[in-house]
Design a protein around this motif. Structure first.
Motif, PDB file in Angstrom:
ATOM      1  N   SER A   1       0.847  -1.202   0.000  1.00  0.00           N
ATOM      2  CA  SER A   1       0.000   0.000   0.000  1.00  0.00           C
ATOM      3  C   SER A   1       0.874   1.242   0.000  1.00  0.00           C
ATOM      4  O   SER A   1       2.075   1.181   0.327  1.00  0.00           O
ATOM      5  CB  SER A   1      -0.913   0.010   1.227  1.00  0.00           C
ATOM      6  OG  SER A   1      -0.163   0.310   2.380  1.00  0.00           O
ATOM      7  N   GLY A   2       0.258   2.357  -0.346  1.00  0.00           N
ATOM      8  CA  GLY A   2       0.969   3.625  -0.295  1.00  0.00           C
ATOM      9  C   GLY A   2       1.332   3.994   1.131  1.00  0.00           C
ATOM     10  O   GLY A   2       2.384   4.560   1.397  1.00  0.00           O
ATOM     11  N   PHE A   3       0.444   3.654   2.032  1.00  0.00           N
ATOM     12  CA  PHE A   3       0.683   3.929   3.455  1.00  0.00           C
ATOM     13  C   PHE A   3       1.976   3.236   3.895  1.00  0.00           C
ATOM     14  O   PHE A   3       2.852   3.834   4.522  1.00  0.00           O
ATOM     15  CB  PHE A   3      -0.509   3.433   4.280  1.00  0.00           C
ATOM     16  CG  PHE A   3      -0.715   4.187   5.564  1.00  0.00           C
ATOM     17  CD1 PHE A   3      -1.765   5.086   5.695  1.00  0.00           C
ATOM     18  CD2 PHE A   3       0.128   4.004   6.652  1.00  0.00           C
ATOM     19  CE1 PHE A   3      -1.967   5.796   6.882  1.00  0.00           C
ATOM     20  CE2 PHE A   3      -0.054   4.701   7.834  1.00  0.00           C
ATOM     21  CZ  PHE A   3      -1.107   5.600   7.948  1.00  0.00           C
ATOM     22  N   ASN A  33       5.190   4.787   2.147  1.00  0.00           N
ATOM     23  CA  ASN A  33       5.652   6.020   2.792  1.00  0.00           C
ATOM     24  C   ASN A  33       6.337   5.727   4.117  1.00  0.00           C
ATOM     25  O   ASN A  33       7.401   6.258   4.424  1.00  0.00           O
ATOM     26  CB  ASN A  33       4.476   6.979   3.028  1.00  0.00           C
ATOM     27  CG  ASN A  33       4.148   7.804   1.798  1.00  0.00           C
ATOM     28  OD1 ASN A  33       5.012   8.007   0.932  1.00  0.00           O
ATOM     29  ND2 ASN A  33       2.911   8.264   1.696  1.00  0.00           N
ATOM     30  N   SER A  51      -0.389   9.381   6.030  1.00  0.00           N
ATOM     31  CA  SER A  51       0.617   8.303   6.003  1.00  0.00           C
ATOM     32  C   SER A  51       2.024   8.875   6.101  1.00  0.00           C
ATOM     33  O   SER A  51       2.941   8.208   6.583  1.00  0.00           O
ATOM     34  CB  SER A  51       0.469   7.468   4.727  1.00  0.00           C
ATOM     35  OG  SER A  51       0.597   8.285   3.580  1.00  0.00           O
ATOM     36  N   SER A  86      -4.251  15.548  -1.724  1.00  0.00           N
ATOM     37  CA  SER A  86      -5.439  14.705  -1.687  1.00  0.00           C
ATOM     38  C   SER A  86      -6.701  15.433  -1.244  1.00  0.00           C
ATOM     39  O   SER A  86      -7.797  15.028  -1.605  1.00  0.00           O
ATOM     40  CB  SER A  86      -5.189  13.495  -0.796  1.00  0.00           C
ATOM     41  OG  SER A  86      -4.789  13.901   0.494  1.00  0.00           O
ATOM     42  N   HIS A  92      -2.178  10.792  -6.323  1.00  0.00           N
ATOM     43  CA  HIS A  92      -3.305  11.304  -7.113  1.00  0.00           C
ATOM     44  C   HIS A  92      -2.897  11.843  -8.480  1.00  0.00           C
ATOM     45  O   HIS A  92      -3.749  12.302  -9.232  1.00  0.00           O
ATOM     46  CB  HIS A  92      -4.040  12.402  -6.336  1.00  0.00           C
ATOM     47  CG  HIS A  92      -4.731  11.883  -5.113  1.00  0.00           C
ATOM     48  ND1 HIS A  92      -5.945  11.262  -5.163  1.00  0.00           N
ATOM     49  CD2 HIS A  92      -4.330  11.850  -3.818  1.00  0.00           C
ATOM     50  CE1 HIS A  92      -6.289  10.887  -3.942  1.00  0.00           C
ATOM     51  NE2 HIS A  92      -5.324  11.225  -3.106  1.00  0.00           N
ATOM     52  N   MET A 112       6.979   8.134  -5.061  1.00  0.00           N
ATOM     53  CA  MET A 112       6.085   7.093  -4.551  1.00  0.00           C
ATOM     54  C   MET A 112       4.778   7.175  -5.337  1.00  0.00           C
ATOM     55  O   MET A 112       4.191   8.250  -5.431  1.00  0.00           O
ATOM     56  CB  MET A 112       5.828   7.329  -3.058  1.00  0.00           C
ATOM     57  CG  MET A 112       5.361   6.121  -2.271  1.00  0.00           C
ATOM     58  SD  MET A 112       3.677   5.584  -2.594  1.00  0.00           S
ATOM     59  CE  MET A 112       2.748   6.888  -1.803  1.00  0.00           C
ATOM     60  N   THR A 147       0.922   5.139  -6.176  1.00  0.00           N
ATOM     61  CA  THR A 147       0.020   4.118  -5.624  1.00  0.00           C
ATOM     62  C   THR A 147      -0.871   3.548  -6.720  1.00  0.00           C
ATOM     63  O   THR A 147      -1.067   4.168  -7.764  1.00  0.00           O
ATOM     64  CB  THR A 147      -0.871   4.684  -4.496  1.00  0.00           C
ATOM     65  OG1 THR A 147      -1.791   5.608  -5.057  1.00  0.00           O
ATOM     66  CG2 THR A 147      -0.049   5.357  -3.422  1.00  0.00           C
ATOM     67  N   GLY A 196      -2.052  -1.200  -3.841  1.00  0.00           N
ATOM     68  CA  GLY A 196      -0.611  -1.411  -3.815  1.00  0.00           C
ATOM     69  C   GLY A 196       0.108  -0.118  -4.155  1.00  0.00           C
ATOM     70  O   GLY A 196      -0.533   0.922  -4.371  1.00  0.00           O
TER      71      GLY A 196
HETATM   72  C1  PLP Z   1      -4.217   7.362  -0.768  1.00  0.00           C
HETATM   73  C2  PLP Z   1      -2.944   8.010  -0.407  1.00  0.00           C
HETATM   74  C3  PLP Z   1      -1.901   7.311   0.205  1.00  0.00           C
HETATM   75  C4  PLP Z   1      -2.090   5.915   0.719  1.00  0.00           C
HETATM   76  O1  PLP Z   1      -2.092   5.003  -0.301  1.00  0.00           O
HETATM   77  P1  PLP Z   1      -2.808   3.582  -0.061  1.00  0.00           P
HETATM   78  O2  PLP Z   1      -2.293   2.757  -1.167  1.00  0.00           O
HETATM   79  O3  PLP Z   1      -4.272   3.858  -0.144  1.00  0.00           O
HETATM   80  O4  PLP Z   1      -2.381   3.112   1.280  1.00  0.00           O
HETATM   81  C5  PLP Z   1      -0.692   7.944   0.399  1.00  0.00           C
HETATM   82  N1  PLP Z   1      -0.532   9.235   0.037  1.00  0.00           N
HETATM   83  C6  PLP Z   1      -1.521   9.956  -0.521  1.00  0.00           C
HETATM   84  C7  PLP Z   1      -1.266  11.365  -0.903  1.00  0.00           C
HETATM   85  C8  PLP Z   1      -2.762   9.375  -0.757  1.00  0.00           C
HETATM   86  O5  PLP Z   1      -3.742  10.086  -1.275  1.00  0.00           O
END
Ligand code: PLP
Length: 386
Positions: free
Chosen positions: A107-109, A112, A135, A181, A209, A233, A235, A244
């Motif tokens: 995940s992006g979370f 990061n 995150s 976001s 985004h 990074m 997502t 992912g």
């Molecule tokens: C959604 C988001 C994340 C987290 O990504 P996930 O894959 O949903 O965990 C991280 N950074 C930003 C700016 C986001 O909008």
């Protein structure tokens, strides 16, 4: 004090409070229409900008990926969870975005967290935009490095912070987002990149985004602003339509993260069927310009019409279109009224956004019809006049 007491006390402070968060059980019945508790809504809250989550090409790839690889990876990349699908995806992402290497995360979370917590320690300094995603901020706060948050998109404030601190020899990580976001605006990436050019500085851009929707063939915000940050990074839960993330970097950072990131070492690798499907998302993003054109057409249409509302709009030109209401109660009221009329939007309250900027977060999608957008605008207009 017992655990039960402690937990209940905390819950009680939140009870009857407008800040209570609810989960809605949703059924999709067509790409941008959802059903919640038996009622149908047009969905203006999804980050699946290109609607790839419902694209038949993607769904078929998922099935095929499952047939070839099975559905689970069975372990971390260091065990036996890293397949040819993972390898191919990492290679293609790196080639596409002009990096030597990329690493997949679930995940992006977690991506990061991995980057920030693995690279920094207490001697180091973080400069993060005030409006950075949770995150990023969560991890920075937990990290032993000193965190300084500069005013949103203000290179002047960043410069001033840096001068005041006078920490020439310290290592600094500068963090921003390609597209923010909550506001939908873009970071001044060229200036931040210039600031980060010294060997003691490194720029991390979170383009959750931007990737897939902005820049040439959807290459994202960095391509759009013609920069290449040290670490990018991206997502896959938004425009890629799945979930992912990936971190793009040079070989040194790649080796370092591979060796030291617990997020990679002690966590089950992305399902190989998912990596396989993400290759298909990437194909579509790279070659099917028509979906992005449709999205942009919808964004432009919404913006041109929303001008006539007397709500406060931000200057966003992206799919994220916030309408500022200014307090929690009114924001929820408006969101509920829209729900009554079959329109699903997210009420974003303080403290998620600063007090006074509580908002409806509207997201525009490639599959929205003019009729969908018109209905949203009409309803907003109606409430505006009441
Ligand atoms: C959604 C988001 C994340 C987290 O990504 P996930 O894959 O949903 O965990 C991280 N950074 C930003 C700016 C986001 O909008």
């Amino acid at each position: 004090m017992t655990w039960e007491n402690k937990i209940n006390q905390k819950l009680k402070t939140n009870k009857n409070n407008i800040l209570v968060r609810n989960i809605n059980v949703t059924t999709y019945y067509s790409p941008c229409y959802i059903q919640v508790l038996g009622k149908n809504y047009c969905n203006f809250s999804s980050n699946d900008y290109l609607n790839l989550s419902h694209d038949s090409r993607i769904i078929n790839a998922w099935k095929k990926g499952a047939e070839i690889y099975g559905v689970g990876s069975g372990g971390s990349s260091y065990m036996s969870g890293y397949t040819t699908a993972h390898e191919q995806l990492e290679t293609r992402l790196a080639d596409w975005l002009g990096y030597t290497k990329s690493i997949l995360f679930i995940s992006g979370f977690s991506a990061n967290q991995a980057v920030i917590s693995t690279l920094l320690n207490k001697e180091d300094i973080i400069f993060a935009d005030k409006k950075s995603h949770a995150s990023i901020i969560e991890t920075c706060v937990q990290n032993s490095a000193a965190l300084y948050r500069f005013k949103h998109n203000s290179i002047e404030d960043l410069n001033q912070l840096n001068i005041n601190l006078n920490t020439k020899n310290k290592l600094k990580l500068i963090i921003t987002e390609g597209v923010f976001s909550m506001d939908g605006d873009m970071a001044p990436l060229k200036l931040l990149n210039k600031f980060s050019e010294k060997p003691t500085r490194m720029l991390l851009v979170d383009d959750a985004h931007g990737i897939g929707v902005i820049g040439k063939n959807g290459k994202g915000s960095c391509d759009y602003q013609n920069i290449k940050p040290h670490i990018l990074m991206i997502t896959f839960g938004k425009a890629f339509g799945i979930s992912g993330a990936a971190v793009l970097c040079n070989n040194t950072i790649y080796k370092y993260l591979r060796q030291f990131s617990k997020h990679l070492i002690c966590s089950t690798a992305m399902p190989p069927a998912q990596a396989y499907t993400l290759l298909k998302s990437l194909d579509i993003i790279q070659t099917d310009k028509s979906i992005r054109d449709k999205l942009n057409e919808n964004i432009n249409y919404f913006c041109s019409q929303a001008k006539h509302l007397s709500f406060q709009l931000l200057s966003s030109r992206t799919a994220i279109q916030p309408i500022i209401i200014g307090n929690n109660e009114q924001t929820i009221l408006l969101s509920n009224k829209l729900k009554k009329d079959g329109i699903w939007t997210n009420a974003i309250r303080s403290p998620t956004v600063p007090i006074g900027t509580e908002r409806l977060r509207i997201t525009i999608n490639a599959m929205h019809s003019k009729k969908d957008i018109n209905k949203l605008l009409e309803k907003l207009h109606e409430y505006n006049n009441k």
